[in-house]
Enzyme design. Structure first.
Site, PDB file in Angstrom:
ATOM      1  N   SER A   1      45.095  51.786  31.608  1.00 36.34           N
ATOM      2  CA  SER A   1      45.278  53.194  31.986  1.00 36.34           C
ATOM      3  C   SER A   1      45.396  53.357  33.501  1.00 36.34           C
ATOM      4  O   SER A   1      46.106  54.244  33.975  1.00 36.34           O
ATOM      5  CB  SER A   1      44.156  54.057  31.422  1.00 36.34           C
ATOM      6  OG  SER A   1      42.937  53.817  32.077  1.00 36.34           O
ATOM      7  N   ASN A   2      44.709  52.511  34.276  1.00 37.35           N
ATOM      8  CA  ASN A   2      44.892  52.582  35.739  1.00 37.35           C
ATOM      9  C   ASN A   2      46.311  52.185  36.124  1.00 37.35           C
ATOM     10  O   ASN A   2      46.929  52.819  36.983  1.00 37.35           O
ATOM     11  CB  ASN A   2      43.872  51.687  36.455  1.00 37.35           C
ATOM     12  CG  ASN A   2      42.551  52.402  36.644  1.00 37.35           C
ATOM     13  OD1 ASN A   2      42.460  53.345  37.427  1.00 37.35           O
ATOM     14  ND2 ASN A   2      41.528  51.976  35.926  1.00 37.35           N
TER      15      ASN A   2
ATOM     16  N   ARG B   1      39.980  26.983  34.619  1.00 36.45           N
ATOM     17  CA  ARG B   1      40.206  28.201  35.397  1.00 36.45           C
ATOM     18  C   ARG B   1      41.220  27.939  36.510  1.00 36.45           C
ATOM     19  O   ARG B   1      42.074  28.770  36.813  1.00 36.45           O
ATOM     20  CB  ARG B   1      38.859  28.636  35.992  1.00 36.45           C
ATOM     21  CG  ARG B   1      38.747  30.080  36.326  1.00 36.45           C
ATOM     22  CD  ARG B   1      37.347  30.440  36.750  1.00 36.45           C
ATOM     23  NE  ARG B   1      36.429  30.705  35.664  1.00 36.45           N
ATOM     24  CZ  ARG B   1      36.402  31.814  34.927  1.00 36.45           C
ATOM     25  NH1 ARG B   1      37.264  32.777  35.155  1.00 36.45           N
ATOM     26  NH2 ARG B   1      35.520  31.973  33.975  1.00 36.45           N
TER      27      ARG B   1
ATOM     28  N   ARG C   1      39.225  38.703  34.393  1.00 40.02           N
ATOM     29  CA  ARG C   1      39.021  37.277  34.626  1.00 40.02           C
ATOM     30  C   ARG C   1      38.457  37.092  36.024  1.00 40.02           C
ATOM     31  O   ARG C   1      38.905  37.740  36.973  1.00 40.02           O
ATOM     32  CB  ARG C   1      40.349  36.508  34.554  1.00 40.02           C
ATOM     33  CG  ARG C   1      41.055  36.592  33.235  1.00 40.02           C
ATOM     34  CD  ARG C   1      40.449  35.743  32.159  1.00 40.02           C
ATOM     35  NE  ARG C   1      40.321  34.332  32.507  1.00 40.02           N
ATOM     36  CZ  ARG C   1      39.651  33.445  31.781  1.00 40.02           C
ATOM     37  NH1 ARG C   1      39.026  33.833  30.687  1.00 40.02           N
ATOM     38  NH2 ARG C   1      39.588  32.179  32.136  1.00 40.02           N
TER      39      ARG C   1
ATOM     40  N   HIS D   1      36.619  48.906  40.441  1.00 38.64           N
ATOM     41  CA  HIS D   1      35.417  48.531  39.694  1.00 38.64           C
ATOM     42  C   HIS D   1      34.680  49.803  39.268  1.00 38.64           C
ATOM     43  O   HIS D   1      34.504  50.721  40.073  1.00 38.64           O
ATOM     44  CB  HIS D   1      34.512  47.665  40.578  1.00 38.64           C
ATOM     45  CG  HIS D   1      33.268  47.219  39.876  1.00 38.64           C
ATOM     46  ND1 HIS D   1      33.262  46.200  38.954  1.00 38.64           N
ATOM     47  CD2 HIS D   1      31.989  47.691  39.935  1.00 38.64           C
ATOM     48  CE1 HIS D   1      32.034  46.044  38.480  1.00 38.64           C
ATOM     49  NE2 HIS D   1      31.248  46.936  39.054  1.00 38.64           N
TER      50      HIS D   1
ATOM     51  N   ASP E   1      33.056  41.272  43.037  1.00 39.17           N
ATOM     52  CA  ASP E   1      32.781  42.692  43.272  1.00 39.17           C
ATOM     53  C   ASP E   1      32.150  42.964  44.634  1.00 39.17           C
ATOM     54  O   ASP E   1      31.330  43.886  44.785  1.00 39.17           O
ATOM     55  CB  ASP E   1      31.931  43.282  42.135  1.00 39.17           C
ATOM     56  CG  ASP E   1      32.652  43.211  40.793  1.00 39.17           C
ATOM     57  OD1 ASP E   1      33.891  43.243  40.801  1.00 39.17           O
ATOM     58  OD2 ASP E   1      31.983  43.093  39.755  1.00 39.17           O
TER      59      ASP E   1
ATOM     60  N   GLU F   1      39.053  57.249  38.534  1.00 39.66           N
ATOM     61  CA  GLU F   1      39.736  56.005  38.918  1.00 39.66           C
ATOM     62  C   GLU F   1      41.237  56.251  39.058  1.00 39.66           C
ATOM     63  O   GLU F   1      41.891  55.757  39.977  1.00 39.66           O
ATOM     64  CB  GLU F   1      39.484  54.921  37.862  1.00 39.66           C
ATOM     65  CG  GLU F   1      38.047  54.472  37.773  1.00 39.66           C
ATOM     66  CD  GLU F   1      37.869  53.285  36.827  1.00 39.66           C
ATOM     67  OE1 GLU F   1      38.754  52.425  36.749  1.00 39.66           O
ATOM     68  OE2 GLU F   1      36.819  53.235  36.144  1.00 39.66           O
TER      69      GLU F   1
HETATM   70  C1  GAR Z   1      38.366  50.382  34.328  1.00 39.13           C
HETATM   71  O1  GAR Z   1      37.263  51.214  34.170  1.00 39.13           O
HETATM   72  C2  GAR Z   1      38.147  49.435  35.472  1.00 39.13           C
HETATM   73  O2  GAR Z   1      37.428  49.994  36.547  1.00 39.13           O
HETATM   74  C3  GAR Z   1      37.339  48.346  34.814  1.00 39.13           C
HETATM   75  O3  GAR Z   1      37.903  48.199  33.542  1.00 39.13           O
HETATM   76  C4  GAR Z   1      38.498  49.423  33.147  1.00 39.13           C
HETATM   77  C5  GAR Z   1      39.943  49.141  32.816  1.00 39.13           C
HETATM   78  O4  GAR Z   1      40.560  50.271  32.284  1.00 39.13           O
HETATM   79  N1  GAR Z   1      37.368  47.141  35.561  1.00 39.13           N
HETATM   80  C6  GAR Z   1      36.389  46.261  35.553  1.00 39.13           C
HETATM   81  O5  GAR Z   1      35.383  46.383  34.897  1.00 39.13           O
HETATM   82  C7  GAR Z   1      36.623  45.068  36.449  1.00 39.13           C
HETATM   83  N2  GAR Z   1      35.422  44.323  36.604  1.00 39.13           N
HETATM   84  P1  GAR Z   1      42.150  50.325  32.193  1.00 39.13           P
HETATM   85  O6  GAR Z   1      42.605  49.004  31.581  1.00 39.13           O
HETATM   86  O7  GAR Z   1      42.399  51.461  31.252  1.00 39.13           O
HETATM   87  O8  GAR Z   1      42.706  50.543  33.565  1.00 39.13           O
END
Ligand code: GAR
Length: 193
Positions: free
Chosen positions: A13-14, A67, A93, A111, A147, A176
């Site tokens: 979604s971001n 990795r 990842r 984050h 992070d 976000e």
């Molecule tokens: C978001 O909330 C992002 O901040 C988080 O995963 C979600 C992804 O949503 N990221 C983390 O936790 C990274 N450590 P999205 O796929 O709908 O953008």
């Protein structure tokens, strides 16, 4: 034209918010940039279906024994777009120090917590369990330490009575979608990318 590559693992979604913003009033184009590609480490990432109008690639982490090998293949795919910015958008990842150093200054993450609180996973449940009154999200530069890295923007939301991790995550996610495009614009305007 400055190329942006977005890395996702899930619902994207971001990523979709950034692409939507880019399409509105040619926002990125006016900043001399475009989303060149979306790359997922999961072939079944639902977000891939939403990556309309940009190149889509999958580098499946399960195809690699280590990795390091996965990161080398990912780097190869990302570099084929000569990116000025590489955006982690729900990319789940942990990246090796070599990968992170290769993109130093142009690797950005979002984050779902107010860093430095709650690095890692399950951020919303941990904020609720701790009795926090606010939660939020952070856009930051990526460094080899998970992070950490310079904070570029944060958004704060209230925690309300009856919140669950899911309701809080949804409230944070709407923020976000606002702050990530804002940071991208700032970086494109001010940084020598
Ligand atoms: C978001 O909330 C992002 O901040 C988080 O995963 C979600 C992804 O949503 N990221 C983390 O936790 C990274 N450590 P999205 O796929 O709908 O953008």
């Amino acid at each position: 034209m400055k190329n942006i590559v977005i890395l996702i693992s899930g619902s994207g979604s971001n990523m979709a918010a950034i692409i939507r913003a880019a399409q509105r009033e040619h926002w990125l184009e006016r900043l001399g940039a475009r989303v060149a590609a979306v790359i997922s480490n999961r072939p079944d990432a639902p977000g891939m279906a939403q990556a309309q109008g940009v190149a889509r690639e999958v580098v499946d982490h399960r195809d690699f024994a280590t990795r390091e090998e996965f990161d080398a293949a990912l780097q190869h795919a990302v570099d084929s777009y000569s990116p000025s910015l590489v955006l982690l958008a729900g990319f789940m990842r942990i990246l090796t120090p070599n990968f992170v150093r290769h993109y130093e200054g142009r690797l950005i993450n979002i984050h779902p917590s107010l860093l430095p609180a709650f690095t890692g996973l399950n951020t919303h449940q941990r904020a609720l369990d701790t009795g926090c009154k606010v939660a939020g999200a952070t856009v930051h530069r990526v460094t080899p330490e998970l992070d950490h890295g310079e904070i570029l923007a944060q958004a704060v939301v209230p925690i309300v009575v009856g919140d669950t991790a899911a309701t809080l995550a949804a409230r944070v996610l709407t923020q976000e979608h606002l702050i990530y495009p804002q940071v991208i614009a700032q970086l494109l305007q001010t940084a020598t990318l």
